[in-house]
Write an enzyme that holds these catalytic residues in place. Structure first.
Site, PDB file in Angstrom:
ATOM      1  N   CYS A  17      39.802 100.665 -22.934  1.00 35.27           N
ATOM      2  CA  CYS A  17      38.519 101.240 -22.537  1.00 35.27           C
ATOM      3  C   CYS A  17      37.572 100.122 -22.145  1.00 35.27           C
ATOM      4  O   CYS A  17      37.704  98.982 -22.621  1.00 35.27           O
ATOM      5  CB  CYS A  17      37.902 102.025 -23.699  1.00 35.27           C
ATOM      6  N   GLY A  40      57.487 106.440 -18.758  1.00 33.06           N
ATOM      7  CA  GLY A  40      58.636 106.859 -17.971  1.00 33.06           C
ATOM      8  C   GLY A  40      59.772 107.476 -18.749  1.00 33.06           C
ATOM      9  O   GLY A  40      60.914 107.500 -18.268  1.00 33.06           O
TER      10      GLY A  40
END
Length: 370
Positions: free
Chosen positions: A132, A249
């Protein structure tokens, strides 16, 4: 499926399955529940919760890329009060462990969120999204700097409910992810999620402009799996006792097995859920089958197995059906007798025959420390 084989533990949190959802990819949980029972998940990881409501970035904020998706969502959500009022109570009733992801713009904001979760039923763990922007450091990500990432983890650990694991989720967009991981663990992280999305961009050939509003975004999907595997392998080598959740993935049980062999005790499924929302139970089943085919009775026996030298696997870890022995072809050409071969060689070359040189000594094989 052998439920005992898949049991795993993340910093004291016992999970019936090592396959979780990734933050931001399962909605509030209600969307996913239409396609599979949430009790079949190892855990449900929420979208990152912030202190106040956020609308996120304007559209377009999603773009497809080869073998992946580029997103620039801007962490939209109802804020912590809305989450506690409308979302967490429903999740707590579903009988699935809930990992609450938190995000903030300062260490103090992270600590405020952790404190607000204290005493709330249904919080199994807190995942700290350190990818962040740090408003006190020109908007650079906390996860880019060991000190900044450690400060956030320390703040959350100090304010989090007692006995609730704190998991730091790290970005691969750093020079040395091991240094960041070490700093987070030293600051009190009980486990790590590796990895967050990889920063990337795409350009729309129709508008001739960046494909997402924020110019760049986070790349996820199969395209980043080799990067994530490398990060898991490196961090496990440095911190073999720290549980790791591999993320990036994961679409099949064999993908999950790769992460486990690299050092992960669990995996999180993200982008795959967008086109296969029932993927988590399927991947768990495929992982169980892959372990059984290799005669691995416990997931823990496979964690980090790729780090062991060849031939040093546990004795029970071997293929269930060994390959057939090599057989010579039925019609092989007649071999030349050695004596005749030696006699013909000088005539063919026009020079006296020389004895064969002695075989060179085998080179010493040294392991390379990652």
């Amino acid at each position: 499926m052998n439920s005992q084989r898949l049991k795993t533990k993340i910093a004291g949190l016992e999970l019936a399955s090592p396959v979780l959802t990734a933050s931001g990819c399962g909605g509030t949980g209600r969307e996913l529940a239409q396609f599979c029972e949430l009790t079949r998940l190892g855990a449900f990881v929420t979208t990152s919760v912030m202190a106040r409501p956020r609308a996120g970035r304007p559209t377009p904020r999603v773009a497809e890329t080869p073998s992946g998706i580029l997103t620039a969502m801007g962490l939209p959500g109802p804020g912590v009060e809305g989450f506690l009022e409308h979302e967490l109570p429903w999740l707590a009733e579903q009988g699935v462990p809930v990992v609450v992801s938190v995000a903030g713009n300062s260490a103090e904001e992270f600590a405020e969120l952790a404190a607000r979760l204290s005493g709330e039923p249904g919080v199994a763990a807190i995942e700290v999204n350190v990818a962040c922007p740090n408003v006190a450091d020109r908007g650079r990500m906390f996860a880019w700097h060991p000190g900044a990432a450690a400060a956030v983890v320390r703040a959350v650990r100090g304010a989090a409910p007692a006995g609730v694991p704190v998991i730091a989720k790290l970005t691969p967009d750093v020079t040395d992810i091991v240094t960041i991981a070490l700093a987070c663990v030293d600051a009190g992280a009980d486990a790590l999620t590796l990895i967050n999305t990889v920063e990337g961009m795409a350009i729309d050939h129709r508008t001739l402009r960046p494909a997402v509003t924020g110019v760049s975004g986070g790349l996820s999907g199969p395209a980043i799996r080799p990067i994530a595997l490398r990060c898991v392998y490196q961090v496990h080598a440095a911190l073999p006792r720290t549980p790791i959740i591999g993320c990036g993935g994961v679409a099949t049980g064999l993908d999950a097995l790769e992460y486990v062999l690299a050092g992960a005790s669990a995996v999180a499924v993200g982008t795959t859920l967008f086109h296969d929302p029932g993927a988590v139970p399927r991947i768990a089943r495929e992982l169980d089958e892959a372990l059984a085919a290799r005669r691995i009775e416990r997931l823990a026996d496979a964690v980090g197995l790729a780090h062991r030298p060849a031939g040093h696997a546990p004795p029970q870890v071997r293929p269930a059906t060994p390959p057939p022995p090599h057989t010579a072809p039925q019609t092989a050409p007649a071999a030349v007798p050695p004596a005749r071969e030696a006699a013909e060689a000088p005539a063919a070359s026009g020079r006296p025959a020389e004895p064969d040189p002695a075989p060179a000594p085998a080179a010493e094989v040294k392991e390379r420390t990652p």
